[in-house]
Design an enzyme around this catalytic site. Structure first.
Site, PDB file in Angstrom:
ATOM      1  N   LYS A   1      29.262  58.916  50.351  1.00 19.23           N
ATOM      2  CA  LYS A   1      29.963  57.658  50.087  1.00 19.23           C
ATOM      3  C   LYS A   1      30.731  57.180  51.325  1.00 19.23           C
ATOM      4  O   LYS A   1      31.086  55.995  51.405  1.00 19.23           O
ATOM      5  CB  LYS A   1      30.921  57.823  48.904  1.00 19.23           C
ATOM      6  CG  LYS A   1      30.225  57.953  47.543  1.00 19.23           C
ATOM      7  CD  LYS A   1      31.248  58.063  46.427  1.00 19.23           C
ATOM      8  CE  LYS A   1      30.608  57.982  45.039  1.00 19.23           C
ATOM      9  NZ  LYS A   1      29.926  59.226  44.635  1.00 19.23           N
TER      10      LYS A   1
ATOM     11  N   SER B   1      28.870  63.588  47.184  1.00 17.75           N
ATOM     12  CA  SER B   1      29.600  62.315  47.315  1.00 17.75           C
ATOM     13  C   SER B   1      30.209  62.085  48.694  1.00 17.75           C
ATOM     14  O   SER B   1      30.767  61.013  48.934  1.00 17.75           O
ATOM     15  CB  SER B   1      30.700  62.230  46.251  1.00 17.75           C
ATOM     16  OG  SER B   1      30.143  61.975  44.988  1.00 17.75           O
TER      17      SER B   1
ATOM     18  N   SER C   1      35.668  58.882  43.178  1.00 14.91           N
ATOM     19  CA  SER C   1      34.263  59.071  43.544  1.00 14.91           C
ATOM     20  C   SER C   1      33.348  58.447  42.493  1.00 14.91           C
ATOM     21  O   SER C   1      32.308  58.998  42.139  1.00 14.91           O
ATOM     22  CB  SER C   1      33.950  60.562  43.699  1.00 14.91           C
ATOM     23  OG  SER C   1      32.832  60.766  44.514  1.00 14.91           O
TER      24      SER C   1
END
Length: 404
Positions: A88, A85, A143
């Site tokens: 991101k 993640s 997340s």
């Protein structure tokens, strides 16, 4: 028979190279140039300072000065690994300025379709209206892959968003990064590096909204009607949870975990007016190891690392006048750099095409070798027959070479 054995070994080698998975591929020549020559070298790179933490198990890590962009120390900075993640951050770099934070959006079921099973979720429900600010809180704090997919659909769809993220990475000169999904979930070929992730954080922190979201500890999130529930940031160095103390001066940025990537983390902290960024990828142990190793590297950077001389630099985007690390190649260098250096080469179909091409070439070589042996045998038979002269045999060989 010896020639056939050599051909078989070459075939095996050719097929193995053609089918080499991207996760095992080294950094390309172009990506290795980004940030400086020392960052392309394997192992730990540091100059003018000692005392690095003794127990660092991460497969790749990097420490950089957030003001100057100088890289103070690194280990395998361009090593391509699954980012989880932390990708991101690039998603936010790409989409954050596209929507006003007060804009409201009613979520549909179609926007939540296709989220991989096992994804981290913030708890978005169809039929509920969210502000863009709340969606970004879902991305940064929890997340949430559901928040990512809603924002991606608002942007025109997942495929369009992936293409824009890849273009943004190219502008940043983050040439180790290959985007397959916008949320960072495990997908074949989805890769980044400690260098690239640090670039994403460095550029993101220059944006006030990005900086505000990643520094937020808790927020109230819509549950439908007038109800809300509280969400908490999963960055343990920011919140001081799971047996860890809150790191002094921490300002974000993003953590990640998947079964393939293990733990990844990019953190930034400010002390006495100085900001450092640290990225840690794939430590040996799970749990708190990624945070502990990040904290140890931040401590080093604020302490003994203050005397370190730069081993590289975080580069500026091409769109902001950054000098290209991969100038227009010559024909020779273009052939040498073909493959992993270009985003279009990352498709799994390219790997299949490469393998198929290798098989075709090897098949052609095998056919030619067999044909030559048959011709040689025929010539030997003809030479042994009465009335045949050796002068005719070289002529056939010459014609054969022309056809080949």
């Amino acid at each position: 028979m010896r020639e056939c054995s050599r051909l078989t070994r070459r075939a095996a080698l050719g097929l193995a190279v053609a089918a080499l998975p991207l996760s095992a591929a080294p950094a390309s020549a172009a990506s290795a140039e980004v940030g400086g020559e020392l960052l392309a070298r394997p192992g730990v790179q540091v100059r003018g300072a000692g005392g690095l933490p003794a127990r660092l198990t991460a497969r790749s890590w990097l420490v950089a000065d957030g003001g100057s962009g100088e890289v103070l120390a690194a280990c395998d900075a361009h090593r391509r690994l699954a980012p989880a993640s932390t990708l991101k951050m690039l998603f936010a770099d790409t989409l954050l300025r596209k929507f006003d934070r007060t804009e409201r959006h009613r979520v549909t079921e179609a926007e939540l379709a296709g989220i991989p099973a096992g994804s981290s979720l913030v708890g978005i429900k169809p039929g509920i209206t969210y502000t863009v600010e709340q969606l970004w809180q879902g991305v940064f704090l929890r997340s949430g892959n559901d928040a990512v997919h809603v924002l991606a659909h608002m942007n025109g769809g997942v495929a369009k968003t992936v293409a824009e993220m890849q273009a943004r990475a190219a502008d940043f000169q983050a040439l180790d990064t290959r985007v397959v999904s916008p949320d960072g979930y495990d997908h074949p070929g989805q890769l980044s590096s400690a260098y690239d992730l640090t670039l994403f954080a460095w550029h993101g922190l220059k944006d006030a909204d990005f900086r505000g979201y990643c520094a937020t500890g808790t927020a109230d999130f819509p549950a439908g009607g007038k109800k809300t529930f509280q969400i908490q940031n999963t960055d343990r160095l920011l919140t001081g949870t799971w047996g860890l103390d809150r790191y002094e001066g921490l300002i974000g940025v993003k953590n990640g975990y998947t079964s393939k990537a293990g733990n990844t983390f990019t953190g930034a902290a400010t002390r006495d007016g100085r900001t450092l960024l640290v990225t840690v990828m794939h430590p040996d142990n799970g749990g708190n190891a990624v945070y502990e190793e990040t904290a140890a590297l931040l401590d080093w950077g604020f302490g003994k690392g203050s005397s370190a001389r730069a081993v590289g630099t975080l580069v500026d985007p091409l769109s902001e006048g950054g000098a290209s690390a991969s100038p227009e190649p010559t024909r020779r260098s273009a052939r040498a750099a073909a493959g992993p250096a270009a985003p279009k080469e990352t498709s799994p179909w390219r790997l299949l095409e490469g393998a198929a091409g290798t098989v075709a070439l090897l098949g052609t070589g095998t056919w030619a070798l067999r044909r030559r042996k048959v011709a040689q045998a025929a010539e030997a038979t003809e030479a042994a027959q009465p009335g045949k002269t050796p002068d005719a045999i070289p002529n056939r060989r010459r014609r054969g070479r022309h056809r080949t």
